[in-house]
Design a protein around this motif. Structure first.
Motif, PDB file in Angstrom:
ATOM      1  N   ILE A 107      -7.252   1.325 133.643  1.00 10.17           N
ATOM      2  CA  ILE A 107      -8.485   1.096 132.879  1.00 10.17           C
ATOM      3  C   ILE A 107      -9.675   0.990 133.824  1.00 10.17           C
ATOM      4  N   PHE A 108      -9.477   0.274 134.935  1.00  7.56           N
ATOM      5  CA  PHE A 108     -10.576   0.118 135.894  1.00  7.56           C
ATOM      6  C   PHE A 108     -10.935   1.460 136.539  1.00  7.56           C
ATOM      7  N   ILE A 109      -9.919   2.277 136.844  1.00  6.16           N
ATOM      8  CA  ILE A 109     -10.178   3.606 137.424  1.00  6.16           C
ATOM      9  C   ILE A 109     -10.986   4.450 136.438  1.00  6.16           C
ATOM     10  N   SER A 110     -10.626   4.375 135.151  1.00  2.00           N
ATOM     11  CA  SER A 110     -11.370   5.101 134.115  1.00  2.00           C
ATOM     12  C   SER A 110     -12.812   4.611 134.049  1.00  2.00           C
ATOM     13  N   PHE A 111     -12.985   3.301 134.161  1.00  2.56           N
ATOM     14  CA  PHE A 111     -14.327   2.706 134.178  1.00  2.56           C
ATOM     15  C   PHE A 111     -15.149   3.287 135.331  1.00  2.56           C
TER      16      PHE A 111
ATOM     17  N   GLU B 201      -5.606  -1.779 124.399  1.00  5.19           N
ATOM     18  CA  GLU B 201      -4.923  -0.645 125.015  1.00  5.19           C
ATOM     19  C   GLU B 201      -5.910   0.267 125.730  1.00  5.19           C
ATOM     20  N   GLN B 202      -5.397   1.024 126.692  1.00  7.42           N
ATOM     21  CA  GLN B 202      -6.235   1.916 127.479  1.00  7.42           C
ATOM     22  C   GLN B 202      -6.903   2.984 126.600  1.00  7.42           C
ATOM     23  N   GLU B 203      -6.154   3.509 125.612  1.00  8.89           N
ATOM     24  CA  GLU B 203      -6.705   4.547 124.738  1.00  8.89           C
ATOM     25  C   GLU B 203      -7.908   4.031 123.954  1.00  8.89           C
ATOM     26  N   GLU B 204      -7.830   2.764 123.516  1.00 16.00           N
ATOM     27  CA  GLU B 204      -8.947   2.169 122.789  1.00 16.00           C
ATOM     28  C   GLU B 204     -10.167   2.039 123.685  1.00 16.00           C
TER      29      GLU B 204
END
Length: 497
Positions: free
Chosen positions: A68-72, A37-40
Motif C-alpha cells: 500500500i505504501f509503495i502504491s502511495f 484492503e489494498q484494492e480499496e
C-alpha cells in the motif's frame, strides 16, 4: 484547516480503529474513510476525491501494508502518511518517509504531529458536534452526557439526555435500524479524548477485553465532568445556540421509542430517495432548465388538484404522511421527471402534454396513499401471488383504482384533456393481460404507452439501486410489444446523458 478534509484510515474495523477515527474527527474537521484492503485504497486514490492524510495501522498484514505504501509513493501524493503499530511493525517503515507511531500512545503522538501539517483557520468555525461510534460511547462506566443523531436536514436530534444510562440494549435497537454513528457536543468529545489519552494503553486493553473503563471525576489535566457540563450549559449565549436550546427543549418531551424509530426510518427513506434522484439525474441528460420547468409544472398541477373538493383529503394525507414507507412519494417524484424526459425525446413536449403527464403521475394511485404496500403491486400476476395476504378492501382498491380515480378526475374542474383515459389505462398490458378492461394493445393510447413504460422504469429503479438504462431496455422490450410501445422503446437510449 479546510472544512471536512478527507482522510483515509487503512485498518480492520475494531475498537482501535473507532478510537483513532474518533480522535481524528474530534480534534480536526476530518471526514474519515475506513478502508481495509489494498484494492480499496487503490480505488480511493484513483478517484477524484482529494485526500489530506493517509493513516495505516498494524491490523493490516505487514506485506500488504508495504504494498500500500509503495502504491502511495507511485502516485506521488504530496500528503502526510502515518503508520501505527507495535515496535517491530513500525521499524519496517522508519527512514522510508512515513511518520511512525507506537500503538500504545499513538493518539497523543499523532495529534502533536498533525499540528505541523494542519493549521487551524480562524475564519472556519469548529464543528458544534463530533461523531462517535457506539462501541466507544458504551465502553465507559458511568458516562452521562447528551447524545444526538444527525438527521438528513443537518439538524441534530437528542436521543439520550445527560441523566440517561446508555446500555447495550439501546445500541442493538438503534444499530438494527441502521444507526451506527452518534454525535456529542464538541467540548464533551474533547473531554472524553482527554480521559482516553491519560492512559491510552490501559483504556484500549480494557475496551478490547470487554471491560468497562471508569471515568475519573477529577484529573490533573481537566475539570470534572460535572464542571464540564456546567460550562457547556453556560455557553448557550449566542442566537444560534439559543435556537438550538429551543429545539432541545422540544426534544425533551416524552417521545416513545416507536415514534423515534419512525423518524429514523423516514430519514433513511429520504436518503434513499436522494440517492435514487441523483442516479436518475446522472443517467439522463436533463438540463437544469428542464428540471426547473418540471418543478414549475408540478406546482401548477398541485394547485389545480388541491382545489377539487373530492381530491383535497388525499393531498392532505400525502403532504402530512409520516409513513416510513415512502414508496408513494418517491414513485410520484420520479414519474414526473421520467414521463417528461421520455416525452421530450419523443418530441411530444408540448406544454399541455407535459402538464398532463405530471397530473397523471400524481393522480394515478392517489386513492392508495395510505396503502403503499398495495400501490407497489406491479401487475395482475404479482397481485395473484399475494392476494391472500390482502384484506377484501385492499383487493377491491387495487383492482378498481384505475376506474375509481378516472371517475374522480371527471368530477373535477380544469383537469387536462384525456388525463382520465391515461389513468384508466395505466395498468393495461400487451396481449390483454392488464386490467381493469383487458383492452387490446392497439387501443392503448400513445401517451398511455409512454406512462406505462415510465411507470415500469420507475419501479425498476426503486427496486434496483444499482440500475442502469442498458440493463433495463432489454427487460422493457420483453415486457412491452406492439407498435405503440416499440416506438417509445426504440427512443429510450436517447435518454442517456
Amino acid at each position: 484547516m479546510a472544512v471536512s478534509s478527507k482522510v483515509i484510515l487503512i485498518s480492520k474495523k475494531s475498537t482501535f480503529s473507532d478510537l483513532v477515527t474518533f480522535s481524528l474527527q474530534s480534534n480536526y474537521n476530518f471526514e474519515v474513510t475506513l478502508l481495509s484492503e489494498q484494492e480499496e485504497f487503490q480505488s480511493a486514490i484513483d478517484s477524484k476525491n482529494q485526500y489530506a492524510l493517509v493513516v495505516c495501522d498494524g491490523s493490516i498484514p505487514l506485506g500488504e501494508s508495504e504494498d500500500i505504501f509503495i502504491s502511495f509513493c507511485d502516485h506521488r501524493l504530496n500528503i502526510p502518511y502515518f503508520v501505527i503499530g507495535n515496535q517491530e511493525y513500525i521499524s519496517t517503515f522508519k527512514g522510508r518517509g512515513p511518520e511512525v507511531f507506537n500503538r500504545d500512545d499513538c493518539l497523543n503522538e499523532m495529534n502533536d504531529s498533525l499540528k505541523k501539517y494542519f493549521v487551524e483557520n480562524p475564519l472556519v468555525s469548529p464543528k458544534d458536534y463530533c461523531p462517535i461510534d457506539f462501541s466507544i460511547l458504551t465502553a465507559f462506566e458511568g458516562l452521562s452526557c447528551d447524545v444526538y443523531i444527525k438527521l438528513i436536514t443537518g439538524r441534530h436530534l437528542k436521543i439520550f439526555r445527560e441523566s440517561d444510562l446508555i446500555v447495550e440494549e439501546d445500541v442493538k435497537k438503534y444499530e438494527s435500524k441502521g444507526v451506527d454513528t452518534l454525535y456529542l457536543k464538541r467540548r464533551t468529545a474533547h473531554w472524553i479524548l482527554k480521559q482516553v489519552n491519560l492512559n491510552f494503553k490501559k483504556v484500549l486493553t480494557a475496551i478490547e477485553s470487554g471491560e468497562k473503563v471508569e471515568i475519573n471525576e477529577q484529573t490533573n489535566s481537566s475539570n470534572s465532568f460535572a464542571d464540564l457540563v456546567n460550562e457547556i450549559k453556560q455557553e448557550k449565549n449566542s442566537e444560534k445556540e439559543q435556537e438550538e436550546a429551543e429545539e432541545d427543549s422540544s426534544d425533551k418531551k416524552e417521545q416513545s421509542f416507536a415514534d423515534l424509530l419512525a423518524e429514523i426510518k423516514n430519514e433513511k427513506a429520504a436518503k434513499k430517495e436522494k440517492k435514487i434522484q441523483e442516479s436518475v439525474d446522472g443517467t439522463f441528460k436533463l438540463s437544469d432548465e428542464f428540471k426547473k420547468d418540471i418543478d414549475k409544472k408540478v406546482h401548477k398541477a398541485i394547485k389545480v388538484m388541491t382545489k377539487a373538493n373530492n381530491l383535497k383529503k388525499f393531498f392532505q394525507k400525502l403532504s402530512v404522511d409520516r409513513n416510513p414507507d415512502q414508496y408513494v412519494k418517491i414513485h410520484i417524484n420520479l414519474l414526473c421527471k421520467i414521463t417528461c424526459a421520455i416525452a421530450d425525446i419523443m418530441e411530444w413536449n408540448h406544454e399541455s402534454t407535459l402538464e398532463k403527464l405530471i397530473y397523471v403521475s400524481y393522480m394515478h394511485d392517489i386513492t392508495m396513499v395510505e396503502m403503499p404496500h398495495v400501490a407497489r403491486i406491479e401487475n395482475m400476476e404479482a397481485f395473484e401471488k399475494i392476494k391472500d395476504t390482502l384484506s377484501e378492501t385492499e383487493q377491491k382498491m387495487y383492482l378498481n383504482h384505475p376506474q375509481i380515480i378516472a371517475d374522480m378526475v371527471l368530477e373535477t374542474d380544469d383537469y387536462p384533456v384525456d388525463a382520465e383515459k391515461i389513468i384508466l389505462q395505466h395498468h393495461e398490458l400487451p396481449g390483454q393481460n392488464g386490467f381493469p378492461h383487458k383492452i387490446q394493445t392497439t387501443r392503448i393510447l400513445p401517451l398511455s404507452c409512454l406512462f406505462i413504460i415510465a411507470h415500469d422504469l420507475v419501479d425498476y429503479i426503486i427496486e434496483n439501486p444499482e440500475w442502469t438504462l442498458e440493463e433495463y431496455i432489454p427487460i422493457c422490450k420483453e415486457k412491452f410489444s406492439g407498435p405503440g410501445f416499440t416506438k417509445i422503446i426504440r427512443k429510450l437510449p436517447e435518454l442517456k446523458a
